[in-house]
Scaffold this active site. Structure first.
Site, PDB file in Angstrom:
ATOM      1  N   LYS A  44      58.287  21.155  58.164  1.00 42.74           N
ATOM      2  CA  LYS A  44      56.761  20.359  58.522  1.00 42.74           C
ATOM      3  C   LYS A  44      56.753  19.416  57.057  1.00 42.74           C
ATOM      4  O   LYS A  44      56.118  20.251  56.215  1.00 42.74           O
ATOM      5  CB  LYS A  44      55.877  20.954  58.944  1.00 42.74           C
ATOM      6  N   TRP A  96      57.685  17.064  62.068  1.00 41.24           N
ATOM      7  CA  TRP A  96      58.420  18.217  62.430  1.00 41.24           C
ATOM      8  C   TRP A  96      60.173  17.151  61.610  1.00 41.24           C
ATOM      9  O   TRP A  96      60.696  16.459  62.361  1.00 41.24           O
ATOM     10  CB  TRP A  96      59.073  18.508  63.139  1.00 41.24           C
ATOM     11  N   GLU A 129      51.325  23.025  71.800  1.00 40.07           N
ATOM     12  CA  GLU A 129      50.618  23.575  73.202  1.00 40.07           C
ATOM     13  C   GLU A 129      49.405  23.782  73.433  1.00 40.07           C
ATOM     14  O   GLU A 129      49.076  24.615  74.807  1.00 40.07           O
ATOM     15  CB  GLU A 129      52.056  24.801  73.068  1.00 40.07           C
TER      16      GLU A 129
END
Ligand code: AMP
Length: 542
Positions: free
Chosen positions: A438, A443, A330
């Site tokens: 992680k 993920w 993001e």
């Protein structure tokens, strides 16, 4: 009163124009998936990107259409990127490490019209093709000689597809806020979410990482971009390297220590970037062979915490500067880098090495702060930990086709990480609020594993936490409360999970407890569990 400067939109393809005009002879080198070294130049990559754009136009692709790529870092992938974005379409990178259900969701949610796919990943697409009604064509990133026999509908080899296509295409004239690229992140719970980058954010991010205290790339540099273009934009290197006029070296599928070493050596690589798991492979190879890294000056380590031993080995044994970075999809994705600064330059080496364990400080164009549970600002004292919030022109303000507020009232994005910030601005991640693990840079959703595990007969409650692992950074530990009277064992539970979750999501160990701690609202207290199991050692850590 407005200023009297030119209205010059920040468009991704202008990077390639600049690179081709001013550094046109600069090489792009790929270790191809067929094992060969391919060499091209920025100028040629620009010409071929224009042909990609023209070929897309011929296919009837319009501005805003989503075009997917599932490919390693190669020059053809770079050409696809610039061709798609330069035509005004949206380049949607697919992560081949996601499993079938996630890919199914993502391709359909994005409504991809064309998929560029490396030969390596053709079987993944073949297995899913019936589920992709929006995909009209597959462009296999190879030439006719290496084109596999495939059941993919309308499959064509990349080289055949652009063969004879005119390169006198004019890049699309776009507003700089036009969407350029889409990358789904599965870093939170629920369905993956689409992060939608704009031309402006990509150009700004490319410039941002070129600042001297970030990656500091120069035209003399040779950069090995190991971080995949399919996960968080290869940390902006696809834009930053041609902007700087540096040489871009790409490893294709060659992620093992030996392949990486050979490229570092033969291409005289000066800077490179990857997740810790990749570096571990290289360091092991160097130790086994006694080889050194005479050309390499700088290694960027991020995506997961860089282990202290890795910093010491690179810096002390191989005389290579470690830049520990942190960020997220993001954020385009770079958020911080741990380059030393003026105030730390007088510190002794030991203190500097210690400081490099922190995730680093923000460059210009990223703002960062920590807050408590009620959103109150916390001090930058290097001790107090809080929710890490960020802001900037390359930080998401929402997700593709999802109508939900992702920013706080005053415009901050919550990273889901817990951190402290010291008075010099160095941030240190201390925990994670989001319920994910992680592993090797990718993920694992703990909640999804828990949901499957509770379906196993005899299991009362299940919690999954990530614990540090020497090779994969983190691996999942499954914690079980048995149903009263049950004696369900580890093997039964693992057998139950088998086939219901991706193989690499399988917990490394299962432990049984009487009780799992909960918050007042009934949520499992993951932080407390991580604390409780902080001394746990996996039975087979290798
Ligand atoms: P992604 O969006 O997949 O790139 O993942 C971003 C997340 O990875 C961050 O929010 C952190 O939780 C984690 N992460 C990235 N870099 C680091 C780092 N250097 N140390 C610790 N965690 C990291």
């Amino acid at each position: 009163m407005l200023g009297l400067m030119q209205d010059y939109p920040l468009l991704v393809h202008t990077i390639l124009d600049h690179g081709a005009l001013n550094h046109g002879e600069r090489e792009m080198v790929t270790l191809g998936v067929e094992g060969e070294i391919r060499r091209t130049t920025i100028a040629d990559v620009r010409r071929r990107s224009l042909r990609v754009a023209r070929a897309l136009e011929k296919e009837g692709i319009r501005q805003g259409d989503r075009i997917a790529t599932m490919a390693w870092n190669t020059e053809r992938h770079v050409e696809a990127w610039f061709g798609i974005m330069g035509h005004g379409a949206i380049c949607h990178t697919l992560n081949p490490r996601l499993f079938a259900e996630q890919l199914d969701y993502i391709v359909n949610h994005a409504e991809d019209r064309i998929v560029f796919v490396d030969t390596t990943f053709v079987p993944i697409m073949e297995a899913l093709k019936e589920r992709f009604p929006t995909v009209e064509k597959y462009i296999v990133m190879t030439d006719s000689e290496h084109m596999p026999a495939t059941a993919l509908p309308n499959a064509v080899a990349f080289e055949d597809w652009i063969d004879g296509v005119d390169e006198d295409y004019e890049w699309a004239k776009l507003d700089e806020n036009t969407a350029a690229a889409l990358c789904y992140t599965s870093g939170t719970t629920g369905n993956p979410k689409g992060v939608l980058y704009s031309h402006r954010s990509n150009v700004l991010h490319g410039l941002m990482v070129n600042q001297p205290d970030v990656f500091g790339l120069r035209s003399e540099d040779s950069i090995l971009a190991i971080v995949p273009m399919f996960h968080a934009n290869a940390w902006a290197l696809t834009f930053a390297v041609p902007a700087a006029g540096a040489k871009l070296v790409m490893p294709g599928a060659g992620m093992d220590g030996e392949s990486i070493y050979q490229l570092l050596d033969s291409e005289k690589v000066s800077s490179t970037a990857a997740v810790p798991t990749v570096w571990l492979g290289l360091l092991q190879y160097l130790e086994q062979t006694g080889k050194k890294l005479p050309h390499l000056n700088k290694v960027v380590v991020g995506g997961a915490a860089c282990p202290p031993m890795m910093i010491r080995k690179f810096e002390l044994d191989y005389d290579v500067e470690v830049i520990h970075g942190w960020g997220m999809t993001e954020m385009s994705p770079v958020g911080t880098t741990g380059k030393m600064k003026h105030a730390t330059s007088t510190q002794d080496r030991e203190s500097q090495l210690k400081l490099k364990e922190k995730q680093g400080r923000t460059p210009f164009l990223v703002e960062m702060k920590i807050v408590d549970d009620d959103g109150n600002d916390l001090p930058r004292d290097g001790k107090t930990s809080g929710h890490l919030l960020v802001k900037g022109p390359c930080v998401s303000s929402g997700y593709f086709k999802l109508d939900e507020d992702v920013l706080t009232g005053d415009g901050w994005f919550n990273t889901g990480d817990i951190a402290n910030i010291d008075p010099l601005g160095f941030m240190q991640i201390t925990d994670r609020d989001k319920d994910v693990i992680k592993s090797g840079g990718e993920w694992i959703s703990s909640i999804e594993v828990e949901n499957v595990a509770v379906g196993c007969p005899g299991v009362g409650e299940a919690a999954v936490i990530g614990l540090p692992h020497p090779k994969w950074s983190e691996r999942p530990l499954l914690i079980i409360v048995r149903e009263p009277g049950s004696d369900v064992g580890e093997q039964e539970i693992l057998t139950f999970l088998d086939g219901k979750i991706a193989k690499w999501w399988m917990p490394d160990d299962v432990v049984f407890v009487e009780e799992i701690p909960h918050t007042a609202t009934g949520k499992i207290q993951k932080m407390e569990l991580r604390e409780q199991f902080s001394d746990f050692e996996f039975s087979s850590p290798a």
